[in-house]
Every structure is written in structure tokens, then in C-alpha cells.
Design an enzyme around this catalytic site. Structure first.
Site, PDB file in Angstrom:
ATOM      1  N   ASP A  79     -15.184 -26.858  14.084  1.00 13.78           N
ATOM      2  CA  ASP A  79     -15.168 -26.097  12.462  1.00 13.78           C
ATOM      3  C   ASP A  79     -14.252 -25.026  12.043  1.00 13.78           C
ATOM      4  OD1 ASP A  79     -15.909 -26.872  10.168  1.00 13.78           O
ATOM      5  OD2 ASP A  79     -17.392 -26.197  10.093  1.00 13.78           O
ATOM      6  N   ASN A  95     -12.485 -36.718   7.522  1.00 11.22           N
ATOM      7  CA  ASN A  95     -11.034 -36.059   8.196  1.00 11.22           C
ATOM      8  C   ASN A  95      -9.993 -37.180   7.146  1.00 11.22           C
ATOM      9  OD1 ASN A  95     -12.250 -34.354  10.819  1.00 11.22           O
ATOM     10  ND2 ASN A  95     -12.748 -33.823   8.590  1.00 11.22           N
TER      11      ASN A  95
END
Ligand code: FPP
Length: 167
Positions: A21, A69
Site C-alpha cells: 500500500d 485494483n
């Protein structure tokens, strides 16, 4: 005292899982495009994998690409897929040298053919390595996993393989 010498090898976890992240934010903060962050992220992956192997961690799982994603801009997804292929190619020697077995979880059938091919190739080449297992979570999502598990259970009940009481 170095960081490594302060680590007690008897107290190490058997399994470390990392959610990747902040690549994009890191790059933006520095005034670069998000993909620059991903490129640098692959270098951190390499260092992390080698360090875990050196410390004797048995399992390392990297959440590298979630089902969500896929909703990112096309160019970013394309760059991530390219980075995945180039990292797999680049890391193959290191995986062999450190006896690391590559594994993957997630909806791998959603990955572009060339990515899946390279991934399966490295998985196959490293299948007899025993020092550490590196699992990449790709096209992976907890919601998706729960839905799939529930479907499999329903299927087994429907086909009398398990009873409702035994779920
Ligand atoms: C998290 O940052 C990172 C990702 C979603 C993708 C990471 C994948 C790669 C770098 C491809 C190569 C992978 C391996 C395992 C070699 P973010 O984009 O969510 O950052 P943000 O939180 O700042 O938006």
C-alpha cells in the site's frame, strides 16, 4: 547494535503477510507519477523477500493486486502487469539461489495470458525449493474468497458430500 543482530531468531513468526500500500501516494508526494511508486515498490518487494529468507521466515505472503485494483486507470493496470512480468523474470535467479518456492492465490484466470504464463512458469521452476514459500495474492479479494467458499460449500451440500450440520 544492528537491526538484524537485535532480532531473536527463536521468536520469529512462521508467516508474515504484507498488504502492499502507499506506492502511489509516495510517488505523488515526491512529485512523480503513481507508476514511479509502483516501480520502486518492486525494489522493496525484492529486498523484503531476500530479508525474510535470510531471517528464516517460512512463509511470506504479499497482497500485490486486489480484485478492486482492476478498476484503476487502464494505463496503471497495464504498467502493474508489466512490472509483475519483469519482476518475475528478474527474481527467478534469486528465488532459486535462496531456495524460495513461489506460490500464487487469487483469481489467476483473470490475469492477462502473458502474466499467467510467466507466473506459472516460475511456480513450476521453483516448486521443489524448500527454504521459504513466497505467496503472491493476485486478483485477490476477501469478499471474492468468501463468495467462492460459500459456493463450494453449497455445491458439496447439494451433491450430498457434506451435510448442513457439518458446515
Ligand atoms: C499498493 O499501492 C500497490 C499496488 C496496488 C500494486 C503493487 C504491485 C506491483 C508493484 C507489481 C509488482 C508486484 C510484485 C509482487 C513484484 P497503491 O497503488 O495502493 O498506493 P496508494 O495507496 O498510494 O494508492
Amino acid at each position: 547494535m544492528s537491526l538484524k543482530s537485535s532480532i531473536h531468531s527463536q521468536n520469529l513468526p512462521k508467516h508474515i503477510a504484507i498488504i502492499m500500500d502507499g506506492n502511489g501516494r509516495w510517488a505523488k508526494e515526491k512529485g512523480f507519477l503513481r507508476v514511479f511508486g509502483h516501480e520502486n515498490g518492486t525494489k522493496s518487494v525484492s529486498t523484503t523477500v531476500e530479508s525474510c529468507a535470510e531471517l528464516g521466515i517460512e512463509n511470506l505472503t504479499l497482497y500485490a493486486f486486489s480484485t478492486e485494483n482492476w478498476n484503476r486507470p487502464k494505463l496503471e493496470v497495464k504498467t502493474l502487469m508489466q512490472l509483475l512480468i519483469s519482476s518475475l523474470k528478474k527474481e527467478m535467479n534469486n528465488l532459486q539461489k535462496n531456495s524460495i518456492r513461489l506460490n500464487a492465490i487469487g483469481n489467476l484466470e483473470h490475469l492477462p495470458e502473458r502474466v499467467r504464463k510467466e507466473l506459472l512458469h516460475v511456480i513450476d521452476k521453483t516448486k521443489n525449493n524448500t527454504h521459504m514459500t513466497l505467496t503472491l495474492a493476485l486478483s485477490y479479494g476477501s469478499r471474492d474468497e468468501l463468495v467462492n467458499a460459500t459456493k463450494q460449500i453449497c455445491d458439496k451440500v447439494k451433491n450430498n458430500i457434506i451435510s448442513v450440520e457439518n458446515i
